[in-house]
Design an enzyme around this catalytic site. Structure first.
Site, mmCIF file in Angstrom:
data_model
loop_
_atom_site.group_PDB
_atom_site.id
_atom_site.type_symbol
_atom_site.label_atom_id
_atom_site.label_comp_id
_atom_site.label_asym_id
_atom_site.label_seq_id
_atom_site.Cartn_x
_atom_site.Cartn_y
_atom_site.Cartn_z
ATOM 1 N N ASN A 48 0.816 -1.317 0.062
ATOM 2 C CA ASN A 48 0.281 -0.677 0.068
ATOM 3 C C ASN A 48 0.685 1.368 -0.026
ATOM 4 O OD1 ASN A 48 -2.026 -1.440 -0.636
ATOM 5 N ND2 ASN A 48 -2.690 -1.482 1.930
ATOM 6 N N ASP A 100 1.403 0.685 -9.337
ATOM 7 C CA ASP A 100 -0.182 0.498 -9.301
ATOM 8 C C ASP A 100 0.081 -1.176 -10.057
ATOM 9 O OD1 ASP A 100 -2.717 0.409 -8.863
ATOM 10 O OD2 ASP A 100 -2.993 0.779 -11.140
ATOM 11 N N ASP A 103 1.979 -3.157 -7.109
ATOM 12 C CA ASP A 103 2.082 -3.451 -5.547
ATOM 13 C C ASP A 103 1.330 -4.828 -5.179
ATOM 14 O OD1 ASP A 103 -0.454 -3.267 -6.862
ATOM 15 O OD2 ASP A 103 -1.148 -1.399 -5.998
ATOM 16 N N ARG A 108 2.251 -10.101 -2.917
ATOM 17 C CA ARG A 108 2.901 -11.686 -3.253
ATOM 18 C C ARG A 108 4.232 -12.505 -2.515
ATOM 19 N NH1 ARG A 108 -0.924 -11.132 -7.177
ATOM 20 N NH2 ARG A 108 0.795 -10.350 -8.329
ATOM 21 N N HIS A 122 -7.424 0.295 -5.683
ATOM 22 C CA HIS A 122 -9.227 1.029 -6.576
ATOM 23 C C HIS A 122 -8.959 2.416 -5.795
ATOM 24 C CE1 HIS A 122 -9.063 -3.383 -8.565
ATOM 25 N NE2 HIS A 122 -10.142 -2.924 -8.775
ATOM 26 N N ASP A 125 -6.857 4.300 -7.903
ATOM 27 C CA ASP A 125 -7.146 4.469 -8.771
ATOM 28 C C ASP A 125 -8.175 5.259 -8.920
ATOM 29 O OD1 ASP A 125 -5.094 2.691 -9.158
ATOM 30 O OD2 ASP A 125 -6.602 1.465 -10.081
#
Length: 423
Positions: A48, A100, A103, A108, A122, A125
């Site tokens: 984040n 974007d 991330d 992962r 989102h 975005d």
């Protein structure tokens, strides 16, 4: 007061991100770059944090635009910003796309993939969408015009469609040509071209036939020599139409496979139509002099308020997706904007002057107050949702979990108990 019902909190543990990207450009060019790029980030950097860093770059670009063009006078030969500003916008947007994209890879790598990252990604975005509309319209020399309004509406419609589709299909589908991949790179190209040409954004007023040197070609020269910026808007309109049918085709396929009705999801497109219609109604109020919103410095704060309200709307849609909750039909911010739209249109509706927006000063107060209320509402939504998810799942938003001596990921906060409370 929270946004997630107690019974829906349990569904956070069931959520798993699913995505499909059919873009050849993404597969063969960008994804190898992103796979390398993510390795440059230390494992202690939270996903984040990367997402927010990308948004901060865009905010810096946006602030730079307002510094050099504070009243947004780009239309038809207005303010031409220094070339480096357009180049910085191109670099900033490309980096935003890269951040974007990585991330999720960082999530992962650090074992932090989950619904919080989906919400945060989102949400950024959604805010970036309106900022790029404003900056790209300046670079295209559209400025204060209905073309910019149409661009805002079309871009938000694409975002809404993608979120609506993901809610019904359970996966984020990006086709061979999509906004997050090719669309962003097209805008990067627009910024770059505006920076390269001495005329700046005025370059985009060149006719498309003139630019392609087709004005002397028989038959073709009978076509209208539409400006390049208008041609780009027409191309965007076809793109929206294509995305509508593509999204519904995917939703219909998923609903048929699940044995569910295929027409009912179309009703869930109405919230966007209603919200966008309210904003357009406010803008089209019957004042056509320089004090009208679209002809004044209030245009940019109005678009920003619209963008924040839209981010709040789609944020609730994404939250419904990750918690398997009912689709949000209603948003209370509609009432605020509807009051502003009705007040501005009282001369046309009932033949009397507006009650509040009686002059330019009052109109400015209403627009900036709308921007402030929209910001507070969205900030409140983000804060409460982040707190609810982190408290329930026992994680942190900007802190990476660490591995124990056996190589297993440890929670950054105490894990949640059966009632969603930290043990």
């Amino acid at each position: 007061m929270g946004f997630i019902p107690a019974d829906a909190l349990q569904n956070l543990h069931k959520y798993a991100y699913k995505g499909v990207d059919k873009s050849p450009l993404s597969k063969y060019v960008l994804n190898p770059f992103w796979t390398w790029f993510v390795t440059l980030w230390p494992l202690w950097v939270a996903p984040n944090t990367i997402t927010l860093s990308g948004l901060c770059l865009v905010l810096v670009n946006f602030a730079t635009l307002l510094w050099y063009d504070p009243t947004y006078l780009a239309e038809k030969g207005g303010v031409v910003m220094p070339s480096w500003v357009y180049f910085s916008c191109a670099i900033g947007l490309f980096l935003y796309q890269s951040f974007d994209a990585i991330d999720g890879k960082q999530a992962r790598r650090t074992g932090m993939a989950g619904p919080l990252g989906e919400m945060f990604d989102h949400g950024c975005d959604a805010m970036n969408t309106t900022l790029e509309v404003i900056m790209a319209s300046q670079a295209l020399n559209l400025g204060r015009s209905w073309w910019t309004v149409a661009s805002q509406m079309a871009t938000l419609a694409n975002f809404y469609l993608t979120t609506w589709e993901e809610y019904h299909t359970g996966e984020l589908y990006l086709g061979v040509f999509s906004g997050p991949v090719e669309g962003i790179l097209m805008i990067v190209s627009i910024y770059t071209i505006s920076g390269l040409y001495a005329a700046g954004p005025s370059f985009w007023d060149t006719g498309i036939l003139t630019f392609l040197r087709l004005t002397n070609v028989p038959v073709i020269n009978q076509l209208p020599d539409m400006p390049l910026n208008d041609s780009f808007m027409v191309f965007g309109a076809f793109g929206v139409a294509f995305n509508v049918q593509a999204s519904y085709r995917n939703v219909r396929r998923a609903r048929l496979a699940a044995g569910k009705p295929t027409v009912q999801p179309l009703m869930l497109l109405l919230p966007f139509v209603v919200s966008a219609g309210i904003q357009a109604l406010w803008l089209v109020h019957p004042r056509y002099d320089d004090s009208a919103i679209i002809n004044s410095p209030l245009f940019v704060p109005f678009l920003c308020a619209w963008g924040l309200q839209f981010a709040h709307q789609v944020g609730r849609m994404i939250l419904a997706h990750v918690t398997s909750s009912p689709f949000p039909w209603w948003d209370w911010m509609w009432v605020w904007s509807l009051c502003g739209a009705v007040d501005a249109n009282l001369p046309m509706l009932v033949g009397r002057a507006p009650i509040v927006q009686t002059n330019e000063t009052n109109r400015a107060v209403v627009v900036y107050l709308t921007l402030a209320v929209s910001f507070v509402a969205y900030a409140r939504f983000c804060t409460l949702v982040i707190n609810e998810i982190t408290n329930f799942m026992g994680i942190a938003c900007f802190t990476v979990r660490k591995k124990d001596k056996d190589g297993k990921w440890q929670e950054s906060l105490p894990s949640s108990g059966p009632n969603g409370k930290k043990e």
